[in-house]
Motif scaffolding. Structure first.
Motif, PDB file in Angstrom:
ATOM      1  N   ARG A   1      46.385  45.727  43.484  1.00  0.00           N
ATOM      2  CA  ARG A   1      47.644  46.385  42.114  1.00  0.00           C
ATOM      3  C   ARG A   1      47.992  47.475  42.904  1.00  0.00           C
ATOM      4  O   ARG A   1      49.571  47.491  42.863  1.00  0.00           O
ATOM      5  N   ASN A   2      47.800  47.199  44.546  1.00  0.00           N
ATOM      6  CA  ASN A   2      48.388  48.968  45.084  1.00  0.00           C
ATOM      7  C   ASN A   2      49.080  47.478  45.995  1.00  0.00           C
ATOM      8  O   ASN A   2      49.678  48.645  46.758  1.00  0.00           O
TER       9      ASN A   2
ATOM     10  N   GLU B   1      35.110  55.825  43.772  1.00  0.00           N
ATOM     11  CA  GLU B   1      36.293  55.875  44.190  1.00  0.00           C
ATOM     12  C   GLU B   1      36.236  56.368  45.557  1.00  0.00           C
ATOM     13  O   GLU B   1      37.193  56.633  46.692  1.00  0.00           O
TER      14      GLU B   1
ATOM     15  N   ASP C   1      42.557  46.258  47.032  1.00  0.00           N
ATOM     16  CA  ASP C   1      43.074  46.190  45.723  1.00  0.00           C
ATOM     17  C   ASP C   1      44.038  46.387  45.716  1.00  0.00           C
ATOM     18  O   ASP C   1      45.397  46.043  46.039  1.00  0.00           O
TER      19      ASP C   1
ATOM     20  N   GLU D   1      37.472  45.601  36.067  1.00  0.00           N
ATOM     21  CA  GLU D   1      39.465  45.239  35.392  1.00  0.00           C
ATOM     22  C   GLU D   1      39.336  44.407  34.181  1.00  0.00           C
ATOM     23  O   GLU D   1      38.535  43.708  34.003  1.00  0.00           O
TER      24      GLU D   1
ATOM     25  N   LYS E   1      30.844  51.308  40.077  1.00  0.00           N
ATOM     26  CA  LYS E   1      32.216  49.774  40.022  1.00  0.00           C
ATOM     27  C   LYS E   1      33.060  50.419  38.714  1.00  0.00           C
ATOM     28  O   LYS E   1      32.006  49.573  37.895  1.00  0.00           O
TER      29      LYS E   1
ATOM     30  N   GLN F   1      45.839  38.924  39.519  1.00  0.00           N
ATOM     31  CA  GLN F   1      45.330  38.476  40.934  1.00  0.00           C
ATOM     32  C   GLN F   1      45.407  37.363  41.730  1.00  0.00           C
ATOM     33  O   GLN F   1      45.428  36.122  40.931  1.00  0.00           O
TER      34      GLN F   1
ATOM     35  N   THR G   1      37.978  48.906  50.205  1.00  0.00           N
ATOM     36  CA  THR G   1      38.725  47.425  49.493  1.00  0.00           C
ATOM     37  C   THR G   1      39.646  47.022  49.042  1.00  0.00           C
ATOM     38  O   THR G   1      40.636  48.242  48.723  1.00  0.00           O
TER      39      THR G   1
END
Lengths: 131, 775
Positions: free
Chosen positions: B594-595, B582, B592, B10, B7, B607, B590
């Motif tokens: 950002r998406n 990934e 995300d 960020e 993992k 976030q 999960t």
């Protein structure tokens, strides 16, 4: 929000400026037309329509309140997401809300409390109006 | 980002700039009173829906600019009604609550307030009427195609109340154009954006062509309201309500016209663009920090230890009790098994008598009791297997008494023997479970070996098979999730089928259904609630039916599938060189941010810290009271709205207006109404050489760029388009009136009081900057 006033202002004095009496407004013969006081805009516009019908020399391009209103658009409308304003490629058949992607549908539209969909539709004048 | 087997952390993002939500600021100074008053000098009054711009035309600048609002307020102590107007209404908080505007949309509806505002204007201009009248000519503004009743009412005030000598009207955007043109015969296309409506007016040789003018019923006021509605829908749980001043300030400070809307909305929520586009606005909030002291680490540890201690003691007590009971039961069982052996020799009546003395009804009752006893003994044995003492015993010598018959033993020894038997049973069971475990381990090792061989032989094949298996599991998992999901919706096919199954189940549950239902039918008064034949619930097992039809089974399956997926993925991560972190199912599931379009839309390019804190497992109460969270809850992110609202001018259908936008109207005008006359001397060419934007919305950034872009798209290639904004989009209409006041045209277009009295309120004199006469 109530900001503290810097200097105490005499509201009565201010009121006098607006209320008068004014030296330039002393017509003892002034008639008060009783009917003029308050009419909502919708009614004013309705009266204007009636007034214009009594006029004979009104042509199609005479600039009146109604003829200067912009005509409906002739280009195809682009669709936007009702929630985010992004491109609205999809439409929920249940309440015709447009949405951008599946995430908006899953998170917002599916869990929408009753009535909120109509509020969104109201933004673009597509809500159901019960009479 | 390169694919990894672990993992990734960020990267930290720098904090964003936070803007404060601005409310109305009460003006500190009073509206000044004019000292330069002269009788006979024309007075120019630009009566706008949002503000009045007033002044005598002997000055180059408007003397007073104030909001077109008034307030009546009853002072109960002094028994007096105060009337305040313009800036004065913001002086007192009590007065502020009763602010009203004389306008309803673009039209004047409250003429009392209009009169107050005119009085206020003239008083501030220092007007003195030595003969009880106003001795100055008046120049006023009015909307395009103003309804007759509006002008009539205005005439009434001006000529009856003030007895003004002469009056003329014009259109504000045209005055603004006039002020910004060098010659009085200039041509151009005027885009006048007002508070309540927007006009597109072609001007040729100094004359507004009103027959080709179009009005879009959308202006600054509607834009601000629209923004307010958008934000209240975007943040339905926002703790404080945004008022009209808040949205107005938000609109003025942050909205801008997009140069290319379609292009910009496609990318505005991309992380790099959003960094600039997202605006955080902080509503005022009070935060109390640290009301409760947190318990220290030590104290917590001590509490936990105490709890553990208590638990241990209880466990010991329970075990003690269990052991005592077990011994008692064992004794009982020994006694009754001996009794059973003996009873075989007895005859029926003797047996019955024996049974009754021991408190049994009959043999069946006795057998039932015995089987129950056996069962509970067996259960107790199984339970004690795990926790029994683990020291090694030698099965050959540990229980010497077991093989000796009872009659050779003393009372004491028999008791001991019983205990030993119990222990032996325990020992045997333990051995059995050990054996089972060993077998399982062997099987597992065998499986591992096989897998290992397979991998060594053909890794690719192994990977493929595993991946296919994984895909199958994942789709199975998703199917189950879907099924569970569809049970929530009462109308879904799955839920309907389930209800049908339940109904069927209820029908065949009792074999006597047909008889019972027949009975029920005979007894008309019995319903499902009071049916005497309905014995459901009399037996506790009846309720098990609910467990059968609940969704628990699917949930259990779901858990198993998930476990399988996880272990499979672990293997793949270990051995498949092309399977990365990934690619795992968990990674794809999960969240995300950002998406997530929604996350970025609502929380901007950082976030949401509530989600982050929840992920860290901080308890919800603490999260709610965290000062940073409280602050964030009072924040608004304005991003898409910044361009979405001004875009309505170009696409009014966004706000539900069934009208064409500025560009479409202009295109129609230039290409159709003026016949595409883009040759030298043609009207269309003259118009596009000077496209003039005025009014409050002309302050929006990029307005001229957007107009240029849009116009270029429908004009012939190389058309010499020039777009400009007014020097002062709000004040220039007054300056135009001031400039115009000294022109001959103005002099010729006044209506005198005598004209009014002779011809009535319909009478006006047409001029290049005003409305046409309908008479």
């Amino acid at each position: 929000m109530s900001a503290p006033e810097k200097q105490p202002v005499d509201l009565y004095k201010l009121s006098e400026i607006a209320e008068g009496p004014h030296s330039f407004k002393q017509n003892p013969n002034r008639l008060r037309p009783p009917a003029r006081r308050y009419k909502p805009a919708r009614q004013v516009i309705g009266d204007e329509q009636k007034y214009l019908q009594t006029k004979e020399n009104i042509k199609f391009d005479t600039p009146t309140w109604f003829s200067v209103a912009a005509p409906p658009s002739l280009v195809p409308q682009k669709h936007y997401c009702d929630i985010t304003g992004l491109r609205g490629k999809y439409k929920n058949p249940a309440n015709s809300l447009r949405f951008h992607n599946v995430e908006i549908y899953q998170e917002i539209i599916k869990n929408m409390p009753p009535g909120v969909d109509q509020e969104y539709l109201e933004l673009r004048g597509a809500n159901v109006i019960l009479k | 980002m390169a694919p990894t087997k672990v993992k990734t952390e960020e990267p930290e993002l720098p904090p964003q700039k936070v803007h404060l939500l601005r409310d109305v600021v009460p003006p500190t100074d009073l509206d000044p009173i004019y000292s330069n008053y002269q009788t006979g000098v024309p007075i120019a009054l630009d009566i706008g829906c949002s503000s009045f711009k007033i002044g005598l035309t002997n000055s180059p600048e408007p003397h007073n600019i104030f909001p077109s609002v008034a307030a009546r307020y009853r002072d109960r102590k002094a028994l007096k009604t105060l009337t305040l107007a313009g800036k004065d209404v913001y002086r007192d908080s009590l007065v502020r609550s009763s602010i009203k505007t004389p306008f309803d949309g673009p039209l004047v509806t409250n003429w009392d307030y209009m009169e107050v505002l005119l009085d206020y204007s003239l008083a501030h201009l220092g007007v003195v009427g030595d003969n009880g009248r106003l001795n100055n000519p008046l120049i006023l503004t009015e909307p395009v195609g103003v309804p007759f009743s509006q002008r009539k009412n205005m005439y009434e005030i001006l000529f009856e109340a003030y007895q003004a000598p002469k009056v003329t009207f014009g259109i504000d955007s045209l005055f603004s154009f006039y002020a910004n043109s060098t010659s009085s015969t200039a041509s151009g296309l005027v885009i006048g954006t007002g508070h309540e409506s927007t006009h597109v007016i072609p001007v040729l040789h100094g004359k507004g062509i009103l027959s080709q003018t179009k009005r879009i019923d959308f202006g600054g006021h509607q834009a601000e309201q629209f923004l307010g509605k958008l934000l209240s829908l975007k943040y339905p749980y926002f703790p404080s309500k945004l008022n009209a001043h808040h949205t107005s300030n938000l609109f003025r400070d942050f909205c801008y016209v997009s140069k290319d809307y379609q292009e910009e909305i496609d990318h505005i929520l991309d992380m790099d663009k959003l960094e600039e586009a997202d605006i955080i606005v902080q509503a005022p909030v009070e935060i109390n920090v640290g009301t409760e002291k947190k318990k220290s680490e030590e104290e917590l540890a001590r509490q936990a230890a105490k709890r553990r201690e208590q638990g241990k003691r209880l466990q010991e007590q329970a075990q003690q009790k269990r052991l005592e009971k077990l011994i008692q039961k064992q004794e009982e069982w020994d006694y009754y098994s001996k009794f059973r052996e003996e009873s075989e020799k007895l005859n029926k009546s003797e047996l019955q008598a024996r049974l009754e003395t021991d408190g049994f009804d009959d043999l069946a009752d006795f057998n039932k009791y015995m089987s129950g006893l056996e069962k509970s003994l067996k259960k107790a044995h199984d339970q004690d297997i795990g926790e029994g003492d683990n020291h090694e015993v030698d099965p050959a010598s540990a229980w010497p008494l077991l093989d000796t018959p009872d009659d050779q033993l003393t009372e004491e020894q028999i008791k001991e023997k019983r205990k030993q038997r119990l222990h032996k049973a325990n020992y045997d069971a333990r051995e059995r479970s050990k054996e089972l475990k060993r077998q399982q381990e062997e099987e597992k090792a065998q499986y591992e070996r096989e897998q290992q061989e397979w991998r060594e032989k053909d890794l690719e094949d192994w990977c493929n098979v595993k991946r296919i298996h994984l895909a199958g599991l994942i789709s199975k998992y998703k199917e189950s999730i879907k099924l569970l999901e569809s049970f929530k919706d009462r109308k879904s096919a799955a839920a309907q089928q389930r209800m049908k199954n339940i109904a069927d189940l209820a029908n065949d549950e009792s074999g006597s259904t047909s008889a019972a239902s027949r009975k029920r039918r005979r007894n008309a008064n019995s319903t499902i609630d009071n049916d005497p034949n309905d014995t459901f619930g009399a037996n506790d097992d009846d309720w098990a039916v609910y467990r059968d039809i609940s969704n628990q089974k699917i949930e259990e399956e779901l858990g198993e599938t998930n476990q399988e997926i996880l272990s499979l993925e672990e293997e793949l991560l270990k051995f498949d060189p092309n399977f990365h972190h990934e690619d795992t199912f968990a990674a794809s599931q999960t969240f995300d941010w950002r998406n997530s379009v929604l996350h970025k839309f609502i929380h901007g390019p950082r976030q949401n810290i509530t989600i982050a804190m929840q992920a860290e497992g901080i308890n919800p109460d603490e999260i709610d009271n965290h000062p940073e969270i409280i602050r964030k809850n009072h924040q608004i992110h304005v991003n898409v709205e910044r361009i979405r609202v001004p875009e309505i001018l170009f696409q009014p259908h966004i706000a539900g207006l069934d009208q064409a936008g500025i560009s479409e109207i202009s295109s129609d005008l230039l290409n159709r109404s003026f016949g595409s006359s883009f040759y030298e001397g043609g009207d269309s060419l003259n118009l596009i050489r000077d496209v003039f934007v005025t009014g409050g919305l002309a302050h929006l950034p990029n307005f001229t760029t957007r107009v240029t872009n849009d116009f270029t798209s429908f004009l012939p290639v190389g058309a010499p388009i020039r777009v400009r904004t007014a020097r002062d989009p709000i004040g220039d209409s007054w300056r135009g009136m001031q400039k115009w006041a000294s022109s001959e045209e103005c002099e010729n277009s006044y209506i005198s009081k005598a004209d009014y009295e002779e011809y009535g309120p319909e009478y006006i004199k047409e001029h290049g900057l005003g409305n046409v006469s309908l008479r």
